[in-house]
Design a protein around this motif. Structure first.
Motif, PDB file in Angstrom:
ATOM      1  N   VAL A 171      56.341  69.068 -17.909  1.00  9.56           N
ATOM      2  CA  VAL A 171      55.220  67.927 -19.514  1.00  9.56           C
ATOM      3  C   VAL A 171      55.625  68.606 -20.564  1.00  9.56           C
ATOM      4  N   PRO A 172      54.717  69.919 -21.185  1.00  7.65           N
ATOM      5  CA  PRO A 172      54.571  70.592 -22.647  1.00  7.65           C
ATOM      6  C   PRO A 172      56.494  70.717 -22.733  1.00  7.65           C
ATOM      7  N   PHE A 173      57.137  70.800 -21.901  1.00  4.51           N
ATOM      8  CA  PHE A 173      58.071  71.702 -22.057  1.00  4.51           C
ATOM      9  C   PHE A 173      59.742  70.642 -21.962  1.00  4.51           C
ATOM     10  N   GLY A 174      59.281  69.223 -22.196  1.00  6.86           N
ATOM     11  CA  GLY A 174      59.978  67.931 -21.374  1.00  6.86           C
ATOM     12  C   GLY A 174      61.057  68.614 -20.655  1.00  6.86           C
ATOM     13  N   VAL A 175      60.977  68.604 -18.864  1.00  7.44           N
ATOM     14  CA  VAL A 175      61.856  69.035 -18.168  1.00  7.44           C
ATOM     15  C   VAL A 175      61.673  68.038 -17.040  1.00  7.44           C
ATOM     16  N   ASN A 176      62.792  67.569 -17.125  1.00  6.32           N
ATOM     17  CA  ASN A 176      62.705  66.000 -15.789  1.00  6.32           C
ATOM     18  C   ASN A 176      64.433  66.449 -15.272  1.00  6.32           C
ATOM     19  N   THR A 177      63.982  66.721 -13.607  1.00  8.82           N
ATOM     20  CA  THR A 177      64.707  66.992 -13.076  1.00  8.82           C
ATOM     21  C   THR A 177      65.814  65.582 -12.348  1.00  8.82           C
ATOM     22  N   CYS A 178      65.011  64.618 -12.146  1.00  5.14           N
ATOM     23  CA  CYS A 178      64.713  63.219 -11.749  1.00  5.14           C
ATOM     24  C   CYS A 178      66.107  62.298 -13.136  1.00  5.14           C
ATOM     25  N   CYS A 227      55.367  66.985 -11.428  1.00  3.50           N
ATOM     26  CA  CYS A 227      54.802  68.058 -11.961  1.00  3.50           C
ATOM     27  C   CYS A 227      54.443  68.831 -13.769  1.00  3.50           C
ATOM     28  N   PRO A 228      53.116  69.041 -13.915  1.00  2.74           N
ATOM     29  CA  PRO A 228      52.197  68.411 -14.666  1.00  2.74           C
ATOM     30  C   PRO A 228      53.127  69.693 -15.944  1.00  2.74           C
ATOM     31  N   ALA A 229      53.496  70.729 -15.356  1.00  6.02           N
ATOM     32  CA  ALA A 229      53.682  72.152 -15.832  1.00  6.02           C
ATOM     33  C   ALA A 229      54.736  71.787 -16.509  1.00  6.02           C
ATOM     34  N   VAL A 268      49.947  73.268  -3.950  1.00  2.00           N
ATOM     35  CA  VAL A 268      50.249  72.882  -5.644  1.00  2.00           C
ATOM     36  C   VAL A 268      51.529  72.433  -5.404  1.00  2.00           C
ATOM     37  N   MET A 269      52.750  72.838  -5.128  1.00  2.00           N
ATOM     38  CA  MET A 269      54.211  73.180  -3.977  1.00  2.00           C
ATOM     39  C   MET A 269      54.293  71.520  -3.859  1.00  2.00           C
ATOM     40  N   LEU A 270      53.669  71.990  -2.884  1.00  2.00           N
ATOM     41  CA  LEU A 270      53.572  70.832  -2.196  1.00  2.00           C
ATOM     42  C   LEU A 270      53.164  69.096  -2.370  1.00  2.00           C
ATOM     43  N   LEU A 271      52.227  69.605  -3.513  1.00  2.00           N
ATOM     44  CA  LEU A 271      51.264  68.067  -3.270  1.00  2.00           C
ATOM     45  C   LEU A 271      52.904  67.301  -4.456  1.00  2.00           C
ATOM     46  N   THR A 272      52.699  68.540  -5.785  1.00  2.00           N
ATOM     47  CA  THR A 272      53.904  68.361  -6.619  1.00  2.00           C
ATOM     48  C   THR A 272      55.838  67.488  -5.522  1.00  2.00           C
ATOM     49  N   ALA A 273      55.969  67.995  -4.747  1.00  2.00           N
ATOM     50  CA  ALA A 273      56.635  67.357  -4.061  1.00  2.00           C
ATOM     51  C   ALA A 273      56.773  65.762  -3.421  1.00  2.00           C
TER      52      ALA A 273
END
Length: 72
Positions: free
Chosen positions: A62-69, A58-60, A48-53
Motif C-alpha cells: 500500500v505505501p508504495f502503490g504496488v499492485n500485481t493484480c 499485502c499491507p506492505a 504472513v506470506m501464506l495469509l497474504t496469498a
C-alpha cells in the motif's frame, strides 16, 4: 480490494508453506540446527506470506502503490 496477483499469489503460497515448515525441520536438519529461536521467526514470516496469498492483500504494498493484480 486486492493487490496481489496470480503469479505473486502462487509464489507467496509456496514460499510461505516452506517457511512455516522451517521451525519443525530445524532440529532434524544439520544446516538449520543453528537457527534456534530464529526458526520460529522465519515460520512467522511464512505464516504472513501464506495469509497474504489467501486474502490477496499485502499491507506492505500500500505505501508504495504496488499492485500485481490484473483485475480492474
Amino acid at each position: 480490494m486486492s493487490n496481489v496477483g496470480g503469479v505473486d499469489r502462487v509464489l507467496r503460497f509456496i514460499v510461505g508453506v516452506a517457511l512455516i515448515l522451517v521451525p519443525f525441520a530445524a532440529p532434524a536438519v544439520p544446516a538449520l540446527a543453528g537457527l534456534g529461536n530464529w526458526a520460529w521467526v522465519i515460520g512467522a514470516v511464512g505464516l504472513v506470506m501464506l495469509l497474504t496469498a489467501v486474502f490477496r492483500f499485502c499491507p506492505a504494498y500500500v505505501p508504495f502503490g504496488v499492485n500485481t493484480c490484473d483485475t480492474k
